[in-house]
Design a protein around this motif. Structure first.
Motif: not given
Lengths: 264, 523
Positions: B361-363, B284, B281-282, B287-288, B358
Motif C-alpha cells: 500500500t506504500g504507507v 494511515p 482517526p482515518a 489505521a496502523v 504495508h
C-alpha cells in the motif's frame, strides 16, 4: 538513466501499463529470474504462465516493489517502481502469493485497513468495503476473523484489499488458487468489467485453460527467462496454449517409461 | 520400517540445521545448556552411589517422577510438541501400526530432551551399581521409565491434538499458561518452604510415589539394593502394565486421529463492527494504531506479555513480604515501562510476511512507526502512571514521585523511540503468527540475542540523564532533582521518541523490501 516524471508520463498518450527491462534476481547461488523484459499494454488482460519455480512470483514481486531486483527496472504507467515507490504503488493493486495477511482482523477490518493505509477517506472506504464484500460473496462472514477463513475465502479477501483504491493496474499472483468455481466466475466478471473500462490486469497462473479463456495477452516464463510473449492468438499460433506451453518449456520427455505403472 | 522412521527423523534434524548456520548456533546453545544440566544431574547420581540407600532411593524416585510429569505436561501447555514426525503425515503410507508406534516412540528419543532424559536415567544404573543385581534392576527401570516418558508424551499430545488445533484453545491456553509461569518464583518459594518445614516427609513421599505409576520404574534399583526383591517385582509389574496400557491408549488414539481431521469450527458472523478502526482517526498512522491495538488484544503473542504486567506487582510484593522490605517495588514502574516499550522492538518480526500489505500500500515509514508506537503508548502510559503513583501512595513517599515518574516516562518514551528504530532495521526470531507464544522457531538465535543485548545497552545509555538525576536526588535529598528528572523524562524522552519514529520511518522507506525478505526467511 532518468526516470520519467509521473505527470508528464500520464499525458503522453497510450503506453505500457507495466514495462519490465532486464529484471534479474538471484538467491544465493540460484538465479531465480534471469533478465526478463516485458511490455504489458494498458487495457490488456495479461496472463503470465510458467511451470512451478519458473520465477513468476519473483518477477511479479520485483515489478510491484516487494522485492528489490539485482538488475533491471520496472515502470508502471511511466513511473519507475524503484525510483518513486510511493507514486507507483498508488497506481497498483497487488495480490501477492504466499504471504500472510493480518489475519487476526475480521474480513471487514482487513479491507478497511488496506483502504485507510492508502490514506483514503473513511466514508469512501466504508462504502467500497460493503460493495467489495458483496461482490466477493463474503457479506455473511464479514465479522469472522480472517484466520478462521478457508483458503478460498482468504484469497478473496486479499483480492478485495487489492481493489479498494481503484488502481489502474492490478497484479494478481495466482488469484484463483483454492477459489471455488462460483466465486471464480464472479471474480472473472469483475476483472472483465475492470479491463473493459480501461484497467489493466496481470495474472499469473499455471492453469493454461484458464489463461487461454480469460486473457488477451500472455507471456510464457520458464527457468527465469521469458520464452514467448504477445497476444494469446499470436503466441499459440493455432495450437492450444497448453500444447505450446509444453513444447516451449520442454517437459514432455518423461512420459516414456513407467511401463510398470500399467502392470498392476 | 522402524529404522526408516529413525533415519527420517535424523535427516529432518540434519536438514533443519543445514538451512542456516544460525540454527546450528541455536541448537548448540540449547545443547550446551542441556549438557550443563545433564552433567550436573549425572554427577549427583554418581555421588549418590556412596550415599545411604534411603537417600538415594528418595532422590531417584522423586527426580524420576518429576521427569515423567514434565514429559506429560510440558508438550501440552507449551503447545511445543515436536511435530516433525506427525503421524497424520504418514496416513497415506500403509505402515503397519505396530512398527509405526515403535518408530515414532524411538524417534521421540532423538532430540535434546530425549537424549538428556536417557542419559540421566542411565546414570541411575551407576547409583545402584553397588552390586550386580541392583544395577541390573536399575537398568531395567531406567529403560522402562524413559519409554514411559516418551509414550506418555505421545498419548497426551495425541489426545489433545484436536483440541489443541482449535485456535480458541490455543489462544486461551497460551495466556493462561503465562500466569503460573510469571508466578513461578512465589510458587516455588511456597512449596520449598513447606517441604523444608517437613524434611522427614520426603522419604515417606518417595515411598508412596514408588507404588504409583509415576515412581514405580525408578524404584526398582533401590528396592533390590535394600533387599526388598518382592516389592521390586510388584513395581516391575506395575511399570510394565502402565507402559503397556499407555501404548494401547496411544494406539487407539492414533487410529482415531488418523481418520478424524481436527475440527476447526467458527461460526459465521456478519460485519458492521469495525472496532477501533471506526474510532481512531482515518489516517494511515491511525489505521496502523488501530490494527496494532487490535493485535495487542487478539493475538496471544502480544496479549501474553500484557498479562504479565498486572502480575508484576504481585511478584515484587511477594518478594517484599518475604524479605520485609518493599524496596524492590520501586522498580515496578521503570521495569514495566521498559518491558512494554521494548515489546514493540520486534513488531515487524511479529507481522511476519503480513508486513507485505504495508509495503504494497506504500504507507509511509513514519506513519507505520508512529501508529505502532502510539498503540503501545495508549496503554503503557496509564500503566506507568498508575504504578508510579501507586508506589508513592503505598510508601507514602510523595517526594520521590516526580523522580520516579521522570525515570519511568523517560524509559517509556526513549524505549518506544529506540524500538521504532530497531524493528525497522533488524528482525529477530519470534513465534510465528498463530503459534504459541512459547514456540520459538529455531534459527537466527545469534542475531536475536545480539539485537536484544545491544538494544538494551543503547537504551541504558540513552536514559543515563534520568538515571543520574535519580541518583542525585537519592544522594542529595534535594526535591529539585526529582522535578528536574520529571522534566528531563518528558522532554528528552519525547524528543528521542520523535527522533526514533523519524529515523525508523526513514529506514523503513529505504529498506522495506529488504525487511520483508528477512521476515520471509524466518517464516
Amino acid at each position: 538513466m532518468t526516470a520519467p516524471i509521473p505527470d508528464q508520463a500520464s499525458n503522453s498518450g497510450p503506453m505500457a501499463a507495466l514495462s519490465l527491462r532486464g529484471l534479474a534476481k538471484r538467491f544465493g547461488g540460484k538465479i531465480a529470474v534471469d533478465g526478463i523484459s516485458l511490455e504489458v499494454p494498458a487495457g490488456s488482460f495479461f496472463g503470465i504462465v510458467g511451470p512451478n519455480g519458473a520465477g513468476k512470483t519473483t518477477t511479479l514481486s520485483m515489478a510491484t516493489g516487494l522485492l528489490r531486483p539485482d538488475f533491471g527496472t520496472a515502470v508502471v504507467h511511466g513511473v519507475d517502481v524503484w525510483q518513486h515507490p510511493l507514486q507507483a504503488k498508488r497506481l497498483m493493486g497487488i495480490l501477492p502469493d504466499g504471504v500472510r495477511l493480518f489475519d487476526r482482523l475480521t474480513g471487514e477490518q482487513l479491507i478497511t485497513y488496506a483502504g485507510l493505509l492508502r490514506g483514503m477517506d473513511r466514508a469512501v472506504v466504508a462504502a467500497r468495503v460493503g460493495e467489495l464484500l458483496a461482490a466477493m460473496d463474503l457479506t455473511e462472514d464479514a465479522g469472522t476473523l480472517v484466520v478462521d477463513y478457508s483458503a478460498g475465502m482468504t484469497k478473496k479477501i486479499a483480492l478485495a484489499s487489492a481493489l479498494i483504491h481503484a488502481p489502474r493496474l492490478l497484479v494478481l499472483d495466482e488469484p484463483f488458487e483454492a477459489v471455488d468455481p462460483v466465486s471464480a466466475t464472479n471474480i472473472r466478471s469483475i476483472l472483465d468489467r475492470y479491463v473493459a473500462s480501461g484497467g489493466t490486469v496481470i495474472v499469473s497462473s499455471h492453469v493454461m485453460d484458464l489463461v487461454q479463456r480469460m486473457c488477451d495477452h500472455v507471456a510464457v516464463v520458464a527457468r527465469g527467462r521469458l520464452l514467448a510473449a504477445g497476444t494469446v492468438d499470436q503466441v499459440r499460433a493455432g495450437a492450444s496454449l497448453e500444447e505450446l506451453f509444453v513444447q516451449l518449456v520442454g517437459g514432455h520427455s518423461h512420459t516414456e517409461g513407467l511401463e510398470w505403472l500399467r502392470t498392476f | 520400517m522402524v529404522a526408516h522412521l529413525l533415519r527420517l527423523k535424523l535427516a529432518l534434524l540434519r536438514n533443519g540445521l543445514r538451512r542456516s548456520p544460525w540454527q546450528l548456533v541455536g541448537m548448540a546453545i540449547a545443547g550446551l545448556y542441556a549438557l550443563g544440566v545433564v552433567s550436573t544431574l549425572i554427577i549427583v547420581l554418581v555421588l549418590l552411589r556412596n550415599a545411604g540407600a534411603e537417600t538415594a532411593h528418595t532422590a531417584v524416585v522423586l527426580g524420576g517422577s518429576a521427569a515423567l510429569i514434565g514429559w506429560g505436561v510440558i508438550p501440552v501447555v507449551a503447545s511445543a510438541t515436536d511435530m516433525t514426525l506427525d503421524p497424520s503425515r504418514f496416513s497415506t503410507f500403509a505402515i503397519p501400526m505396530r512398527q509405526m508406534l515403535t518408530g515414532l516412540a524411538l524417534g521421540g528419543l532423538i532430540g535434546i530432551p530425549g537424549v538428556a532424559t536417557t542419559l540421566v536415567a542411565l546414570a541411575t544404573v551407576v547409583t545402584w551399581s553397588r552390586d550386580v543385581l541392583p544395577a541390573l534392576a536399575a537398568l531395567v527401570g531406567a529403560c522402562l521409565g524413559v519409554m514411559t516418558c516418551v509414550v506418555l508424551a505421545k498419548v497426551v499430545t495425541t489426545a489433545t491434538a484436536s483440541l489443541a488445533a482449535s485456535r480458541r484453545f490455543k489462544d486461551i491456553s497460551a495466556i493462561a499458561f503465562m500466569v503460573p509461569l510469571v508466578l513461578l518464583g512465589p510458587i516455588v518459594a511456597g512449596v520449598g518452604r513447606s517441604v523444608s518445614a517437613s524434611a522427614g516427609f520426603l522419604p515417606e513421599f518417595a515411598r508412596t510415589l514408588a507404588w504409583t505409576p509415576l515412581g514405580a520404574p525408578w524404584a526398582l534399583g533401590g528396592d533390590v539394593a535394600s533387599g526388598r526383591p518382592a516389592e521390586a517385582a510388584v513395581k516391575l509389574l506395575v511399570s510394565v502394565a502402565v507402559l503397556g496400557l499407555l501404548a494401547w491408549c496411544w494406539k487407539l488414539l492414533l487410529e482415531r486421529a488418523l481418520v478424524t481431521p481436527p475440527y476447526a469450527g467458527a461460526g459465521k458472523r456478519r460485519g458492521g463492527r469495525l472496532g477501533l478502526f471506526g474510532v481512531l482517526p482515518a489516517t494511515p498512522a491511525g489505521a496502523v494504531m488501530a490494527r496494532s491495538l487490535t493485535y495487542w488484544i487478539r493475538d496471544p503473542r502480544y496479549s501474553g506479555s500484557l498479562v504479565v504486567i498486572p502480575l508484576l506487582p504481585v511478584v515484587l510484593g511477594f518478594q517484599g513480604t518475604q524479605t520485609g522490605s518493599y524496596g524492590s517495588l520501586a522498580f515496578l514502574a521503570p521495569v514495566s515501562a521498559f518491558i512494554l516499550a521494548w515489546s514493540i522492538s520486534a513488531d515487524v518480526s511479529y507481522d511476519n510476511t503480513a508486513f507485505a500489505l504495508h509495503l504494497a500500500t506504500g504507507v509511509r515509514g513514519v506513519a507505520d512507526r508512529l501508529g505502532r508506537a502510539l498503540a503501545c503508548t495508549a496503554f503503557a502510559l496509564p500503566v506507568v502512571l498508575v504504578f508510579s503513583i501507586g508506589y508513592a501512595a503505598f510508601t507514602r513517599n510523595w517526594a520521590a514521585l516526580p523522580g520516579q515518574l521522570g525515570l519511568s516516562l523517560g524509559i517509556l518514551f526513549t524505549g518506544l523511540g529506540l524500538s521504532s528504530v530497531v524493528s525497522a532495521r533488524y528482525t529477530v526470531t519470534v513465534p510465528l503468527p498463530g503459534d504459541s507464544p512459547f514456540k520459538k522457531p529455531p534459527g537466527n538465535v545469534g542475531q536475536t540475542m545480539a539485537v536484544q543485548f545491544v538494544g538494551m545497552m543503547v537504551l541504558m545509555v540513552l536514559v543515563l540523564p534520568e538515571g543520574v538525576l535519580l541518583a542525585a536526588h537519592a544522594i542529595k535529598g534535594n526535591v529539585l532533582f526529582g522535578w528536574l528528572n520529571l522534566a528531563a523524562g518528558i522532554v528528552l524522552g519525547l524528543a528521542l521518541f520523535l527522533a526514533g519514529v523519524r529515523l525508523g520511518g526513514k529506514w523503513l522507506d529505504a529498506r522495506g523490501p529488504e525487511l520483508l525478505a528477512q521476515v520471509n526467511v524466518n517464516r
